[in-house]
Design an enzyme around this catalytic site. Structure first.
Site, PDB file in Angstrom:
ATOM      1  N   GLY A  43       0.814  -1.216   0.000  1.00 62.51           N
ATOM      2  CA  GLY A  43       0.000   0.000   0.000  1.00 62.51           C
ATOM      3  C   GLY A  43       0.844   1.261   0.000  1.00 62.51           C
ATOM      4  CB  CYS A  44       3.729   2.306   2.053  1.00 62.80           C
ATOM      5  SG  CYS A  44       2.851   2.231   3.631  1.00 62.80           S
ATOM      6  CB  THR A  45       5.181   0.375  -2.826  1.00 63.20           C
ATOM      7  OG1 THR A  45       6.142  -0.044  -1.844  1.00 63.20           O
ATOM      8  CG2 THR A  45       5.842   0.479  -4.191  1.00 63.20           C
ATOM      9  CB  ALA A  48       5.594   6.207  -2.399  1.00 68.55           C
TER      10      ALA A  48
END
Length: 151
Positions: A43-45, A48
């Site tokens: 999710g964070c990738t 970003a």
């Protein structure tokens, strides 16, 4: 959590290059300040990379994108290089800025939360989006808000 209309608390953290970042140094520009759980997770990738892919749109709207997690400078360096991120990631290893911004924990307190703040040129919070699962939604929703603010 902080509220829309409140001044965004100022803070100082280290960047991926070891430089000192101070939020107040961006006064006069809009800021998209996003807190995320962890470098290099799915999710964070996605979040970003979505900010990366639309970074020029944010710049055109007079905004700077800044990401914060509790990961180390070294972790941020690897994450930035791996995904060619054009914006700053800040290391809040002690969680002090996360506490200052009252970012809640998610999933029964097991994970750091995912919250995005849109801060206007005068340092006032104009929008807050809190959603752990809607990682990419943070990007589209903040862009919509910025489109409604004077550049």
């Amino acid at each position: 959590m902080l509220q829309v209309g409140q001044p965004a608390p100022d803070f100082t953290l280290k960047t991926t290059t070891g430089d000192t970042f101070r939020l107040s140094a961006l006064r006069g520009r809009h800021v998209v300040l996003y807190f995320y759980p962890k470098d290099d997770t799915p999710g964070c990738t996605a979040q970003a990379c979505s900010f990366r892919d639309q970074y020029e749109d944010f710049k055109d709207l007079g905004a700077e994108v800044v990401g914060i997690s509790s990961d180390s400078e070294k972790s941020h360096q690897k994450f930035t290089a791996k995904h060619n991120l054009p914006f700053e990631l800040l290391a809040d290893e002690k969680g002090e800025v996360r506490k200052l911004y009252e970012v809640p924990r998610a999933l029964l307190g097991l994970l750091p939360g995912r919250v995005t703040y849109v801060i206007d040129k005068n340092g006032i919070i104009q929008y807050i989006f809190n959603s752990l699962s809607g990682a990419v939604d943070h990007v589209s929703k903040t862009k919509e808000v910025l489109e409604g603010l004077p550049a």
